[in-house]
Design a protein around this motif. Sequence first.
Motif, short mmCIF file in Angstrom:
data_model
loop_
_atom_site.label_atom_id
_atom_site.label_comp_id
_atom_site.label_asym_id
_atom_site.label_seq_id
_atom_site.Cartn_x
_atom_site.Cartn_y
_atom_site.Cartn_z
N UNK A 66 0.14 1.33 9.93
CA UNK A 66 0.21 1.10 11.38
C UNK A 66 1.49 1.66 12.00
N UNK A 67 2.51 1.91 11.20
CA UNK A 67 3.76 2.45 11.74
C UNK A 67 3.77 3.97 11.80
N UNK A 68 3.40 4.62 10.70
CA UNK A 68 3.47 6.08 10.63
C UNK A 68 2.13 6.77 10.86
N UNK A 69 1.04 6.00 10.82
CA UNK A 69 -0.32 6.55 10.94
C UNK A 69 -0.65 7.52 9.81
N UNK A 70 0.01 7.36 8.67
CA UNK A 70 -0.21 8.22 7.50
C UNK A 70 -1.05 7.46 6.47
N UNK A 71 -1.74 8.19 5.57
CA UNK A 71 -2.53 7.54 4.52
C UNK A 71 -1.65 6.68 3.61
N UNK A 72 -2.28 5.70 3.00
CA UNK A 72 -1.60 4.80 2.08
C UNK A 72 -2.12 4.99 0.67
N UNK A 73 -1.32 4.60 -0.30
CA UNK A 73 -1.70 4.66 -1.71
C UNK A 73 -1.89 3.24 -2.21
N UNK A 74 -2.99 3.00 -2.94
CA UNK A 74 -3.25 1.68 -3.49
C UNK A 74 -2.56 1.56 -4.84
N UNK A 75 -1.75 0.51 -5.00
CA UNK A 75 -1.07 0.22 -6.26
C UNK A 75 -1.76 -0.98 -6.89
N UNK A 76 -2.54 -0.72 -7.93
CA UNK A 76 -3.33 -1.78 -8.56
C UNK A 76 -2.44 -2.83 -9.24
N UNK A 77 -1.33 -2.40 -9.83
CA UNK A 77 -0.45 -3.33 -10.56
C UNK A 77 0.10 -4.43 -9.66
N UNK A 78 0.40 -4.10 -8.40
CA UNK A 78 0.97 -5.09 -7.48
C UNK A 78 -0.02 -5.53 -6.42
N UNK A 79 -1.23 -4.88 -6.39
CA UNK A 79 -2.25 -5.17 -5.40
C UNK A 79 -1.69 -5.01 -3.98
N UNK A 80 -1.12 -3.82 -3.75
CA UNK A 80 -0.51 -3.51 -2.46
C UNK A 80 -0.91 -2.11 -2.01
N UNK A 81 -0.80 -1.88 -0.71
CA UNK A 81 -0.95 -0.55 -0.14
C UNK A 81 0.45 -0.02 0.13
N UNK A 82 0.76 1.15 -0.42
CA UNK A 82 2.12 1.69 -0.39
C UNK A 82 2.21 2.85 0.59
N UNK A 83 3.25 2.83 1.42
CA UNK A 83 3.60 3.97 2.25
C UNK A 83 4.85 4.57 1.61
N UNK A 84 4.66 5.67 0.88
CA UNK A 84 5.77 6.30 0.15
C UNK A 84 6.84 6.81 1.11
N UNK A 85 6.41 7.36 2.23
CA UNK A 85 7.33 7.98 3.19
C UNK A 85 8.32 6.96 3.76
N UNK A 86 7.83 5.78 4.14
CA UNK A 86 8.69 4.76 4.73
C UNK A 86 9.25 3.79 3.70
N UNK A 87 8.69 3.79 2.50
CA UNK A 87 9.17 2.89 1.47
C UNK A 87 8.79 1.44 1.72
#
Length: 103
Positions: free
Chosen positions: A49-70
């Motif tokens: 919602x901040x960068x409007x960029x695609x997210x990566x799913x991290x199964x180990x932590x069950x999170x959606x990651x935005x690599x660009x913004x960290x």
Amino acid sequence: MLRGSGRGAAAVLRRWASGGGQGQGQGSGSGSARPQPLEPSLLRFLVCPLSKRPLRYEEATNELINEELGIAYPIIDGIPNMIPEAARMTRKNPPPAEGSKQP
């Protein structure tokens, strides 16, 4: 936030909301405390919602990651919590704001 539009996105969301025929809901009897993962077909429609960029799913932590913004958005009971205040920082030092100068 959703990327793309049309009937494809709506159909995926309806199928996901109804349990997708995967035995979710009453009578599943799993009884495990394992976090419910994100429906993989949703990932192609979700963006940060901040960068409007695609997210990566991290199964180990069950999170959606935005690599660009960290930042990492939690997934609770299979539902992504895309509220920026709910996200956790994945980097110790956030990236510098645009226009700021490093010494």
